[in-house]
Design an enzyme around this catalytic site. Structure first.
Site, PDB file in Angstrom:
ATOM      1  CB  CYS A   1      15.191  23.859   2.858  1.00 35.14           C
ATOM      2  SG  CYS A   1      17.089  25.700   3.026  1.00 35.14           S
TER       3      CYS A   1
ATOM      4  CG  ASP B   1       6.561  26.096  17.093  1.00 37.88           C
ATOM      5  OD1 ASP B   1       7.460  26.455  16.401  1.00 37.88           O
ATOM      6  OD2 ASP B   1       5.218  26.204  16.732  1.00 37.88           O
TER       7      ASP B   1
HETATM    8  C1  LIG Z   1      19.538  27.947  12.443  1.00 35.90           C
HETATM    9  C2  LIG Z   1      18.265  27.175  11.386  1.00 35.90           C
HETATM   10  C3  LIG Z   1      19.002  26.021  10.433  1.00 35.90           C
HETATM   11  C4  LIG Z   1      18.385  25.735   9.924  1.00 35.90           C
HETATM   12  N1  LIG Z   1      19.113  24.299   9.203  1.00 35.90           N
HETATM   13  C5  LIG Z   1      18.124  23.390   8.649  1.00 35.90           C
HETATM   14  C6  LIG Z   1      18.939  22.458   8.029  1.00 35.90           C
HETATM   15  O1  LIG Z   1      19.901  22.148   7.574  1.00 35.90           O
HETATM   16  N2  LIG Z   1      18.046  21.542   8.103  1.00 35.90           N
HETATM   17  C7  LIG Z   1      17.137  21.186   8.064  1.00 35.90           C
HETATM   18  O2  LIG Z   1      16.279  19.843   7.016  1.00 35.90           O
HETATM   19  N3  LIG Z   1      16.022  21.770   8.143  1.00 35.90           N
HETATM   20  C8  LIG Z   1      16.748  23.190   8.756  1.00 35.90           C
HETATM   21  N4  LIG Z   1      16.540  24.430   9.840  1.00 35.90           N
HETATM   22  C9  LIG Z   1      14.921  23.521  10.164  1.00 35.90           C
HETATM   23  C10 LIG Z   1      15.297  23.495  11.983  1.00 35.90           C
HETATM   24  O3  LIG Z   1      15.658  21.539  11.522  1.00 35.90           O
HETATM   25  C11 LIG Z   1      13.266  22.759  12.094  1.00 35.90           C
HETATM   26  O4  LIG Z   1      12.868  22.179  11.032  1.00 35.90           O
HETATM   27  C12 LIG Z   1      13.079  23.695  11.710  1.00 35.90           C
HETATM   28  O5  LIG Z   1      13.589  24.864  12.737  1.00 35.90           O
HETATM   29  C13 LIG Z   1      11.766  23.528  12.813  1.00 35.90           C
HETATM   30  O6  LIG Z   1      12.002  22.532  13.881  1.00 35.90           O
HETATM   31  P1  LIG Z   1      11.924  23.671  16.316  1.00 35.90           P
HETATM   32  O7  LIG Z   1      10.692  24.807  15.803  1.00 35.90           O
HETATM   33  O8  LIG Z   1      11.714  22.625  16.642  1.00 35.90           O
HETATM   34  O9  LIG Z   1      13.563  24.711  15.608  1.00 35.90           O
HETATM   35  C14 LIG Z   1      17.297  25.191  10.633  1.00 35.90           C
HETATM   36  C15 LIG Z   1      16.403  25.785  11.342  1.00 35.90           C
HETATM   37  C16 LIG Z   1      17.345  26.569  11.622  1.00 35.90           C
HETATM   38  C17 LIG Z   1      16.441  27.657  13.090  1.00 35.90           C
END
Ligand SMILES: Cc1cc2nc3c(=O)[nH]c(=O)nc-3n(C[C@H](O)[C@H](O)[C@H](O)COP(=O)(O)O)c2cc1C
Length: 316
Positions: free
Chosen positions: A102, A207
């Site tokens: 994070c 992504d």
């Molecule tokens: C609104 C939001 C909240 C998130 N909260 C967490 C979380 O609690 N723990 C975590 O490891 N990643 C969190 N992430 C990151 C996502 O798990 C992920 O790694 C990131 O969005 C990239 O993947 P994606 O492109 O498929 O969305 C969050 C992302 C978003 C957009």
């Protein structure tokens, strides 16, 4: 050998998203097109092991529909990771994930999550305390490829910890979500896995918008699994072999939103979750039909599930 080894290849994980993937939304996804594995939102172990527990415990709420499921933990004190791992095993979770990715400034300033990338001593103590509590129960880490620059020594370090699963988001913490994810780095981690710790399953993240894209990336980089987060906002059937979302009518989308809001109202006592967190879902359900943007605007002005449901009912 854990249940993870029996999952299909590549397996798909619904990414943890704070204030988004609570039990309510996970149940909606489970009914439409379930992933192979769920993660809880991240929950702070130091808060859980304090009088603040009551406020946080809702994040660990799940139903039989959302299985298998990992609890995602973050924090600073190894002894609290130990205690919380014991707690979540008793609660019926299927594994424990440690958030080491994070990038939120306040979190990093405190030395937690992605800050652990540059504090291997504490990262090591946290993983060891978790493993000691977990025994054979699956332990995983979700991380990024570096803090300010890509750093494969971090991945090497994590592979030395004999994790059951390692999820890698292909960006540094500093990059937030501002640049495209670098899948070549995830591929490199996968190659390192073979020589350093063949038993650790490698999951790529960043992504991915469709299942087909996930399968292509898994095949190109020889990954065990793919994690999808924001893709569910574009298509809640993203984990299905064939998505019918493009064909969904205005009525179907509104009815699904109603189901979500009703389940939210039934699940959470007043004050447990902010009603406003539901507003994030406008862009998912209220889109792709005439008048959608006006309806979204009206939805943003509502203040309670009751008001929101009555607005949507008028639209049908
Ligand atoms: C609104 C939001 C909240 C998130 N909260 C967490 C979380 O609690 N723990 C975590 O490891 N990643 C969190 N992430 C990151 C996502 O798990 C992920 O790694 C990131 O969005 C990239 O993947 P994606 O492109 O498929 O969305 C969050 C992302 C978003 C957009």
């Amino acid at each position: 050998m854990t249940f993870l080894d029996k999952l299909p290849k590549p397996f798909f994980i619904l990414a943890p998203m704070d204030d988004v993937t609570d039990t309510v939304f996970r149940q909606i996804i489970a009914d439409l097109a379930p992933p192979d594995l769920y993660f809880s939102e991240f929950v702070n172990v130091d808060g859980l092991q304090s009088p603040g527990r009551e406020k946080l415990i809702r994040k660990l709420h799940f139903t039989a529909k959302e299985k298998p499921i990992f609890a995602q933990l973050w924090g600073l004190k190894p002894e609290n990771f130990y205690k919380t791992t014991k707690d979540i095993m008793a609660m019926g979770f299927d594994g424990v994930d440690l958030n080491m990715g994070c990038p939120v400034k306040t979190v990093i300033k405190n030395g937690a999550c992605a800050a652990l990338i540059n504090n291997r001593e504490l990262a090591s103590e946290i993983i060891d305390a978790t493993r000691e509590a977990a025994g054979d129960f699956p332990v995983s880490v979700k991380t990024r490829v570096g803090l300010t620059t890509p750093d494969m020594s971090w991945i090497e370090f994590l592979l030395s910890k004999k994790l059951d699963l390692l999820s890698i988001h292909g960006r540094t913490a500093q990059q937030l979500s501002k640049v495209p994810a670098d899948w070549d780095l995830i591929g490199k981690a996968r190659q390192m896995r073979d020589s350093l710790c063949p038993a650790t399953l490698i999951v790529g993240n960043g992504d991915v918008m469709t299942r087909v894209q996930g399968i292509e990336l898994a095949s190109k980089y020889k990954l065990d699994g793919i994690m999808i987060g924001r893709g569910v906002f574009h298509d809640p059937f993203v984990f299905a072999k064939n998505s019918s979302w493009e064909q969904w009518s205005e009525k179907q989308k509104i009815e699904l939103f109603q189901k979500h809001i009703e389940l939210f109202a039934k699940t959470w006592k007043q004050g447990e979750y902010k009603f406003d967190s539901l507003k994030k879902f406008c862009k998912l359900y209220l889109t792709g039909f005439e008048g959608a943007s006006e309806l979204r605007e009206h939805f943003m002005a509502t203040h309670s599930p009751k008001e929101a449901l009555s607005l949507l009912a008028k639209q049908l």
